[in-house]
Write a protein that holds these residues in place. Structure first.
Motif, mmCIF file in Angstrom:
data_model
loop_
_atom_site.group_PDB
_atom_site.id
_atom_site.type_symbol
_atom_site.label_atom_id
_atom_site.label_comp_id
_atom_site.label_asym_id
_atom_site.label_seq_id
_atom_site.Cartn_x
_atom_site.Cartn_y
_atom_site.Cartn_z
ATOM 1 N N TRP A 5 30.322 86.578 -84.967
ATOM 2 C CA TRP A 5 31.226 87.950 -84.525
ATOM 3 C C TRP A 5 30.658 88.621 -83.409
ATOM 4 O O TRP A 5 31.324 89.092 -82.480
ATOM 5 N N ASP A 6 29.239 88.730 -83.237
ATOM 6 C CA ASP A 6 28.537 89.288 -82.222
ATOM 7 C C ASP A 6 28.992 88.475 -80.879
ATOM 8 O O ASP A 6 29.330 88.991 -79.763
ATOM 9 N N ALA A 7 28.974 87.148 -80.837
ATOM 10 C CA ALA A 7 29.401 86.594 -79.411
ATOM 11 C C ALA A 7 30.866 86.435 -79.451
ATOM 12 O O ALA A 7 31.255 86.612 -78.340
ATOM 13 N N ALA A 8 31.743 86.558 -80.321
ATOM 14 C CA ALA A 8 33.200 86.806 -80.081
ATOM 15 C C ALA A 8 33.475 88.311 -79.477
ATOM 16 O O ALA A 8 34.082 88.487 -78.770
ATOM 17 N N ASP A 9 32.764 89.166 -79.869
ATOM 18 C CA ASP A 9 32.555 90.572 -79.508
ATOM 19 C C ASP A 9 32.416 90.722 -77.794
ATOM 20 O O ASP A 9 32.805 91.561 -77.233
ATOM 21 N N ASP A 10 31.447 89.839 -77.550
ATOM 22 C CA ASP A 10 31.135 89.759 -76.035
ATOM 23 C C ASP A 10 32.236 89.782 -75.095
ATOM 24 O O ASP A 10 32.227 89.974 -74.082
ATOM 25 N N ALA A 11 33.323 88.759 -75.682
ATOM 26 C CA ALA A 11 34.389 88.543 -74.873
ATOM 27 C C ALA A 11 35.532 89.656 -74.970
ATOM 28 O O ALA A 11 36.559 89.624 -74.194
ATOM 29 N N ARG A 12 35.228 90.714 -75.791
ATOM 30 C CA ARG A 12 36.277 91.647 -76.068
ATOM 31 C C ARG A 12 36.430 92.722 -74.776
ATOM 32 O O ARG A 12 35.405 93.023 -74.477
ATOM 33 N N ARG A 13 37.709 93.169 -74.677
ATOM 34 C CA ARG A 13 37.792 94.082 -73.588
ATOM 35 C C ARG A 13 38.435 95.409 -74.444
ATOM 36 O O ARG A 13 39.046 95.355 -75.406
ATOM 37 N N ILE A 14 37.987 96.392 -73.843
ATOM 38 C CA ILE A 14 38.101 97.833 -74.596
ATOM 39 C C ILE A 14 39.161 98.344 -73.759
ATOM 40 O O ILE A 14 39.000 98.884 -72.602
ATOM 41 N N GLY A 15 40.325 98.584 -74.245
ATOM 42 C CA GLY A 15 41.386 99.134 -73.499
ATOM 43 C C GLY A 15 41.857 98.494 -72.653
ATOM 44 O O GLY A 15 42.098 97.463 -72.521
ATOM 45 N N THR A 16 42.039 99.097 -71.363
ATOM 46 C CA THR A 16 42.399 98.584 -69.938
ATOM 47 C C THR A 16 41.083 98.537 -69.012
ATOM 48 O O THR A 16 41.281 98.304 -67.939
ATOM 49 N N ARG A 17 39.929 98.368 -69.527
ATOM 50 C CA ARG A 17 38.789 98.328 -68.792
ATOM 51 C C ARG A 17 38.896 96.879 -68.204
ATOM 52 O O ARG A 17 39.001 95.849 -68.860
ATOM 53 N N THR A 18 38.278 96.724 -66.935
ATOM 54 C CA THR A 18 38.009 95.605 -66.216
ATOM 55 C C THR A 18 36.994 94.537 -66.569
ATOM 56 O O THR A 18 37.106 93.391 -66.484
ATOM 57 N N HIS A 19 35.985 95.072 -67.357
ATOM 58 C CA HIS A 19 35.039 94.242 -67.827
ATOM 59 C C HIS A 19 34.775 94.150 -69.217
ATOM 60 O O HIS A 19 35.390 95.040 -69.864
ATOM 61 N N THR A 20 34.381 92.933 -69.628
ATOM 62 C CA THR A 20 34.313 92.835 -71.056
ATOM 63 C C THR A 20 33.132 93.499 -71.717
ATOM 64 O O THR A 20 32.313 94.069 -71.036
ATOM 65 N N VAL A 21 32.854 93.635 -73.025
ATOM 66 C CA VAL A 21 31.880 94.368 -73.628
ATOM 67 C C VAL A 21 30.581 93.655 -73.062
ATOM 68 O O VAL A 21 29.428 94.192 -72.931
ATOM 69 N N GLY A 22 30.224 92.354 -73.045
ATOM 70 C CA GLY A 22 29.181 91.552 -72.586
ATOM 71 C C GLY A 22 28.743 91.885 -71.354
ATOM 72 O O GLY A 22 27.643 92.075 -71.236
ATOM 73 N N GLU A 23 29.899 91.801 -70.455
ATOM 74 C CA GLU A 23 29.598 92.173 -69.043
ATOM 75 C C GLU A 23 28.992 93.600 -68.838
ATOM 76 O O GLU A 23 27.943 93.699 -68.309
ATOM 77 N N LEU A 24 29.388 94.542 -69.639
ATOM 78 C CA LEU A 24 29.170 95.819 -69.485
ATOM 79 C C LEU A 24 27.691 96.024 -70.143
ATOM 80 O O LEU A 24 26.868 96.684 -69.428
ATOM 81 N N PHE A 25 27.468 95.101 -71.321
ATOM 82 C CA PHE A 25 26.124 95.367 -71.930
ATOM 83 C C PHE A 25 24.924 94.743 -70.774
ATOM 84 O O PHE A 25 23.948 95.137 -70.581
#
Length: 54
Positions: A5-25
């Motif tokens: 689940w954690d690995a899958a969440d790294d590829a998720r985008r929040i709303g219309t943000r240009t970066h994924t969760v993993g990139e922002l972290f």
């Protein structure tokens, strides 16, 4: 399962943000403080007494 689940969440985008969760972290991670060396208790242990009045 949590690791998947954690690995899958790294590829998720929040709303219309240009970066994924993993990139922002990855951007935020170097700015985080290090964990303390000594262990610490994260909760409080209580030993309540129960009788017929309470």
């Amino acid at each position: 399962m949590v690791d998947a689940w954690d690995a899958a969440d790294d590829a998720r985008r929040i709303g219309t943000r240009t970066h994924t969760v993993g990139e922002l972290f990855a951007i935020e991670q170097p700015l985080l403080a290090a964990l303390p060396e000594e262990a610490f208790e994260t909760g409080t242990w209580l030993g309540p007494r129960v009788d017929r009045y309470s």
